[in-house]
Design a protein around this motif. Structure first.
Motif, PDB file in Angstrom:
ATOM      1  N   ILE A 299      -6.684   4.848  -5.198  1.00  0.00           N
ATOM      2  CA  ILE A 299      -6.364   4.391  -6.554  1.00  0.00           C
ATOM      3  C   ILE A 299      -5.069   3.587  -6.551  1.00  0.00           C
ATOM      4  N   VAL A 300      -4.026   4.131  -5.955  1.00  0.00           N
ATOM      5  CA  VAL A 300      -2.732   3.441  -5.915  1.00  0.00           C
ATOM      6  C   VAL A 300      -2.847   2.159  -5.083  1.00  0.00           C
ATOM      7  N   ASN A 301      -3.557   2.230  -3.963  1.00  0.00           N
ATOM      8  CA  ASN A 301      -3.743   1.062  -3.104  1.00  0.00           C
ATOM      9  C   ASN A 301      -4.515  -0.027  -3.848  1.00  0.00           C
ATOM     10  N   SER A 302      -5.498   0.362  -4.649  1.00  0.00           N
ATOM     11  CA  SER A 302      -6.268  -0.621  -5.427  1.00  0.00           C
ATOM     12  C   SER A 302      -5.377  -1.363  -6.406  1.00  0.00           C
ATOM     13  N   PHE A 303      -4.478  -0.628  -7.052  1.00  0.00           N
ATOM     14  CA  PHE A 303      -3.529  -1.267  -7.964  1.00  0.00           C
ATOM     15  C   PHE A 303      -2.655  -2.267  -7.205  1.00  0.00           C
ATOM     16  N   GLY A 304      -2.182  -1.869  -6.024  1.00  0.00           N
ATOM     17  CA  GLY A 304      -1.389  -2.776  -5.189  1.00  0.00           C
ATOM     18  C   GLY A 304      -2.182  -4.004  -4.782  1.00  0.00           C
ATOM     19  N   CYS A 305      -3.449  -3.809  -4.452  1.00  0.00           N
ATOM     20  CA  CYS A 305      -4.305  -4.948  -4.080  1.00  0.00           C
ATOM     21  C   CYS A 305      -4.459  -5.923  -5.238  1.00  0.00           C
ATOM     22  N   LEU A 306      -4.648  -5.388  -6.450  1.00  0.00           N
ATOM     23  CA  LEU A 306      -4.767  -6.268  -7.615  1.00  0.00           C
ATOM     24  C   LEU A 306      -3.473  -7.044  -7.848  1.00  0.00           C
ATOM     25  N   LEU A 307      -2.331  -6.384  -7.637  1.00  0.00           N
ATOM     26  CA  LEU A 307      -1.056  -7.098  -7.745  1.00  0.00           C
ATOM     27  C   LEU A 307      -0.969  -8.209  -6.695  1.00  0.00           C
ATOM     28  N   PHE A 308      -1.435  -7.921  -5.481  1.00  0.00           N
ATOM     29  CA  PHE A 308      -1.415  -8.947  -4.435  1.00  0.00           C
ATOM     30  C   PHE A 308      -2.340 -10.115  -4.775  1.00  0.00           C
ATOM     31  N   VAL A 309      -3.501  -9.824  -5.367  1.00  0.00           N
ATOM     32  CA  VAL A 309      -4.407 -10.911  -5.774  1.00  0.00           C
ATOM     33  C   VAL A 309      -3.713 -11.779  -6.823  1.00  0.00           C
ATOM     34  N   PHE A 310      -3.093 -11.132  -7.805  1.00  0.00           N
ATOM     35  CA  PHE A 310      -2.356 -11.857  -8.844  1.00  0.00           C
ATOM     36  C   PHE A 310      -1.253 -12.705  -8.217  1.00  0.00           C
ATOM     37  N   TYR A 311      -0.530 -12.122  -7.270  1.00  0.00           N
ATOM     38  CA  TYR A 311       0.534 -12.826  -6.548  1.00  0.00           C
ATOM     39  C   TYR A 311      -0.040 -14.047  -5.805  1.00  0.00           C
ATOM     40  N   GLY A 312      -1.142 -13.857  -5.101  1.00  0.00           N
ATOM     41  CA  GLY A 312      -1.763 -14.955  -4.359  1.00  0.00           C
ATOM     42  C   GLY A 312      -2.197 -16.097  -5.257  1.00  0.00           C
ATOM     43  N   VAL A 313      -2.654 -15.761  -6.464  1.00  0.00           N
ATOM     44  CA  VAL A 313      -3.079 -16.779  -7.428  1.00  0.00           C
ATOM     45  C   VAL A 313      -1.869 -17.549  -7.965  1.00  0.00           C
ATOM     46  N   LEU A 314      -0.751 -16.851  -8.160  1.00  0.00           N
ATOM     47  CA  LEU A 314       0.438 -17.501  -8.725  1.00  0.00           C
ATOM     48  C   LEU A 314       1.200 -18.365  -7.735  1.00  0.00           C
ATOM     49  N   LEU A 315       0.990 -18.144  -6.441  1.00  0.00           N
ATOM     50  CA  LEU A 315       1.687 -18.955  -5.441  1.00  0.00           C
ATOM     51  C   LEU A 315       1.233 -20.405  -5.519  1.00  0.00           C
TER      52      LEU A 315
ATOM     53  N   ALA B 281       5.445  -2.828  -2.450  1.00  0.00           N
ATOM     54  CA  ALA B 281       5.924  -1.457  -2.649  1.00  0.00           C
ATOM     55  C   ALA B 281       4.776  -0.527  -3.041  1.00  0.00           C
ATOM     56  N   THR B 282       3.876  -1.005  -3.885  1.00  0.00           N
ATOM     57  CA  THR B 282       2.746  -0.179  -4.322  1.00  0.00           C
ATOM     58  C   THR B 282       1.836   0.154  -3.155  1.00  0.00           C
ATOM     59  N   VAL B 283       1.531  -0.821  -2.325  1.00  0.00           N
ATOM     60  CA  VAL B 283       0.677  -0.568  -1.157  1.00  0.00           C
ATOM     61  C   VAL B 283       1.374   0.395  -0.196  1.00  0.00           C
ATOM     62  N   LEU B 284       2.659   0.205   0.036  1.00  0.00           N
ATOM     63  CA  LEU B 284       3.388   1.125   0.915  1.00  0.00           C
ATOM     64  C   LEU B 284       3.403   2.546   0.354  1.00  0.00           C
ATOM     65  N   ILE B 285       3.663   2.683  -0.938  1.00  0.00           N
ATOM     66  CA  ILE B 285       3.689   4.001  -1.570  1.00  0.00           C
ATOM     67  C   ILE B 285       2.320   4.667  -1.485  1.00  0.00           C
ATOM     68  N   SER B 286       1.248   3.878  -1.545  1.00  0.00           N
ATOM     69  CA  SER B 286      -0.094   4.467  -1.500  1.00  0.00           C
ATOM     70  C   SER B 286      -0.310   5.270  -0.217  1.00  0.00           C
ATOM     71  N   PHE B 287       0.329   4.870   0.863  1.00  0.00           N
ATOM     72  CA  PHE B 287       0.136   5.569   2.132  1.00  0.00           C
ATOM     73  C   PHE B 287       0.923   6.873   2.217  1.00  0.00           C
ATOM     74  N   LEU B 288       1.705   7.176   1.199  1.00  0.00           N
ATOM     75  CA  LEU B 288       2.398   8.459   1.136  1.00  0.00           C
ATOM     76  C   LEU B 288       1.549   9.535   0.449  1.00  0.00           C
TER      77      LEU B 288
END
Length: 75
Positions: free
Chosen positions: A34-50, A18-25
């Protein structure tokens, strides 16, 4: 732990998406980065937790984060 039948890890993935999608608005490229970077960090965290780790998610979003940081710091 689950909420609405969705695991905590999946919720992090949805928040990242959702954060990455919102960044494109964003009209401003800086705000987008800035918003996309936050989304990327969330994705990195997600990838680590999988289980197992998802290296494609981690590598791609780490690279995008650093590209965004480069252009934000360049100005």
């Amino acid at each position: 732990m689950e909420f609405l039948g969705i695991s905590d890890v999946e919720w992090i993935g949805y928040a990242a998406m959702a954060t990455v999608l919102i960044s494109f608005l964003m009209k401003s490229v800086n705000k987008l980065r800035i918003v996309n970077s936050f989304g990327c960090l969330l994705f990195v965290f997600y990838g680590v937790l999988l289980e197992p780790l998802s290296m494609p998610i981690i590598i791609t979003n780490t690279a995008i984060f650093f590209i965004n940081a480069y252009y934000l710091l360049k100005k």
